[in-house]
Design an enzyme around this catalytic site. Sequence first.
Site, short mmCIF file in Angstrom:
data_model
loop_
_atom_site.label_atom_id
_atom_site.label_comp_id
_atom_site.label_asym_id
_atom_site.label_seq_id
_atom_site.Cartn_x
_atom_site.Cartn_y
_atom_site.Cartn_z
N ASP A 115 -4.44 1.64 13.25
CA ASP A 115 -4.47 0.82 12.04
C ASP A 115 -3.07 0.29 11.69
O ASP A 115 -2.04 0.78 12.20
CB ASP A 115 -5.00 1.70 10.89
CG ASP A 115 -5.64 0.89 9.77
OD1 ASP A 115 -5.51 -0.34 9.76
OD2 ASP A 115 -6.27 1.51 8.90
N ARG A 121 0.83 -1.21 0.00
CA ARG A 121 0.00 0.00 0.00
C ARG A 121 0.88 1.27 0.00
O ARG A 121 0.67 2.20 0.77
CB ARG A 121 -0.92 0.03 1.22
CG ARG A 121 -2.17 0.87 0.98
CD ARG A 121 -2.90 1.20 2.25
NE ARG A 121 -4.19 1.81 1.99
CZ ARG A 121 -4.86 2.55 2.84
NH1 ARG A 121 -4.38 2.78 4.03
NH2 ARG A 121 -6.01 3.07 2.52
N ASP A 157 -12.55 -5.23 6.85
CA ASP A 157 -12.87 -4.14 5.94
C ASP A 157 -14.04 -4.50 5.04
O ASP A 157 -14.45 -3.69 4.21
CB ASP A 157 -11.64 -3.78 5.09
CG ASP A 157 -10.90 -2.60 5.69
OD1 ASP A 157 -11.40 -2.00 6.65
OD2 ASP A 157 -9.80 -2.27 5.19
C1 DGJ Z 1 -7.75 0.21 6.57
C2 DGJ Z 1 -8.86 0.14 7.56
O1 DGJ Z 1 -9.27 -1.17 7.76
C3 DGJ Z 1 -10.00 1.03 7.08
O2 DGJ Z 1 -11.09 0.91 7.95
C4 DGJ Z 1 -9.51 2.44 6.98
O3 DGJ Z 1 -9.18 2.91 8.25
C5 DGJ Z 1 -8.32 2.51 6.05
N1 DGJ Z 1 -7.31 1.56 6.42
C6 DGJ Z 1 -7.75 3.89 6.01
O4 DGJ Z 1 -6.62 3.96 5.27
#
Ligand code: DGJ
Length: 726
Positions: free
Chosen positions: A477, A442, A547
């Site tokens: 995160d 990423r 997600d």
């Molecule tokens: C991954 C997370 O799981 C999402 O909920 C969000 O916070 C994104 N990252 C943001 O970049």
Amino acid sequence: MPIVFDKENRVFYLHTKHTSYIMGFLENYLVHVYWGKRLEDIGEMDTAVPYRSRSCAPYSNPENADLQADHIPLEFPTYGSTDLRMPAYHAQYADGSTVSDFRYVSHRIFGGKPILKGLPATYADESEAQTLELCMRDEKTGVALYLLYTVFEHKDAITRSVRVENNGTSVVNIQKLLSANVDFYGMDYDLITLCGATIRERYVQRKPLAYGTMTVESARGASSHGRNPFIALVSRNATENSGEAYGMSFVYSGNFTAGVSVDLYDMSRMFIGLNPFDFNWRLEAGETFTAPEVVMVYSDCGIGGMSRIYHSLYRDNLCRGKYAKEPRPVLINSWETVYFDFNEEKLLEIARNAKEIGVELMVLDDGWFGERNDDKSSLGDWTENKAKLPNGLKGLADKVEDMGMKFGLWLEPEMISPVSKLYEEHPDWCLHVPGRTRSLGRNQLILDFANPEVCDYIYHVIRNILKSAKISYIKWDMNRNMSEIGSAYLPPERQRETAHRYMLGLYGMLEKLVTEFDQVLFESCSAGGGRFDAGMLYYMPQTWTSDNSDAVERMKIQYGTSLVYPALTMGAHISAVPNHQVHRTTSMETRGNIAIMGQFGLELDLKNITEQEREAAAECIRRFKALRNTIHYGDMYRLNSPFDGNIATWQFISEDKKQVVICVCNILAEANGPFHIIKPEGLEPDGIYEDTENGIVRKGSTLMQIGLPHLTPSDFGSKIYVFNKR
Ligand code: DGJ
């Protein structure tokens, strides 16, 4: 007494209310005798632990050649004895040899539970638990192994950990140190694991044991989306509410291994611990190394019985902080709402609209710092983007607070973007191997948390942010796995310590932050549920489950997750339709009902939905608030599995048995379909329960035995039934 040492027969009994775990000795071998339903007396060791001579197998005592370690259930097998199966401990000593011979030296039994320094672990006071510490010693090297067992008598759980002390004079290279090993006679079991991938986390897999080794593991630097650090061995006939289930849940968030090996004589070796792959720990003379904790649960009330024990223990003896016990706020998160496209005004509008329907916390997700307008830059530069937030975090947080809501913030503290000021200043602060590619994930690299200077820097950055504004919630995160795992801070001979030292660095920082900011609700996340484990829950009492916010996908994900982790730990949100991950359209009611089965929130732009949907969302919030106590602190029963058919059913019953919440969700409509009879469990048979929707009353026994007829007339339909005891 939960722990009893029968001196005469040299047998250790570890008793919980309903289970026993028993060890004894065959000559010098510390032997695993029994784990299961409570048992007060094992009789003679020789009959409890049968053995006989097998050809080709070595023995160490010529006086008793029948006693071959290869065929007896060993409590903690170490390499170099006559056990030729895979060991739990393997180390290389100064003379180059890898042979050990650990003999029992002593033990002590004491009240309570010691902390595992620097590691997450369940906690208990003296009234809740008792601990046994067994000391074993390798005479030649002076190395000692301390096997730790804590018995949570009333919770029906036992935790284990191992400490290695190098009491010799030279370095020891620990190449493998598991946290638990249990040998069972027989192989008539199924192995249950939680496997999947990103946006498909923790699908339940159940397979019969076979010869060889079945494992789940991670070498990705995180416990991972694909393999959860948990296994259960269950009897072949085990169902949700009957049969035997043995669970091992690892309290760790990094590389692990867990599995079962079936040997030549149908003995099954169940194990869990740090992944030995690419691991080596140099233990200098005088140093100590502690393996993370494993939580072991036995239930003869099936897989559901095992899960309820984990839920109760993790709620009461793992999660910490103000929100371990208090109701958690309903939140709205900006991510799927606006992604990177926001400014203060837009965020305040989101908050205002959300407040009107009962939302309590507004969370600002990714994109608020540095030059971050997409995912290509700025991780590490944790200062507000003034173009988006002219009044800074403080200005925004104050305005949200003035509306009567709380304010929360997203961070990804473990990462660094190559396009960032931090990277310009400290290009060596990321995990990497000099002269090799620094592979991106990423668009980002991972900070080297094996380096205390890096940890200290990030700790101060986060601390300052938390002090700079009224922040009530943090979403922590972590969006990529590790590659080229190396640390510029560590010498060559310690490079294989990097992944574990990273976790220790992370845990150390989290400990300081959650202790200092104990009023803040922390939610962990790793591209959704890539680090949903008991280790993280020790610091952060909830995890963003996945997600994937599609209601139908979530049925499976939340169902699988609930095998170990309680509903209040699972972040679950209503999101927009068509869903952003799978493009499916489901009703607001179903999205809401699935989210109510976890820690409820929203993640959609309320101004883009119809008035009717808005009212449906508001109704879900009212429902969640009314039911959260039962869902979060009650007992959970899984009544139908989405892995087995068209419907999923969860039931929660409050501790006092006064409220029953049943959520039934189906996948596809059934044309002129049958009644699905939902049979709730755990009710008081003579209690009178009223269906809050229509006022119909029924006895607990009637409800449990005759059940509720449920039809599935629409695709992705769902319904929550609530019964209150009169
Ligand atoms: C991954 C997370 O799981 C999402 O909920 C969000 O916070 C994104 N990252 C943001 O970049």
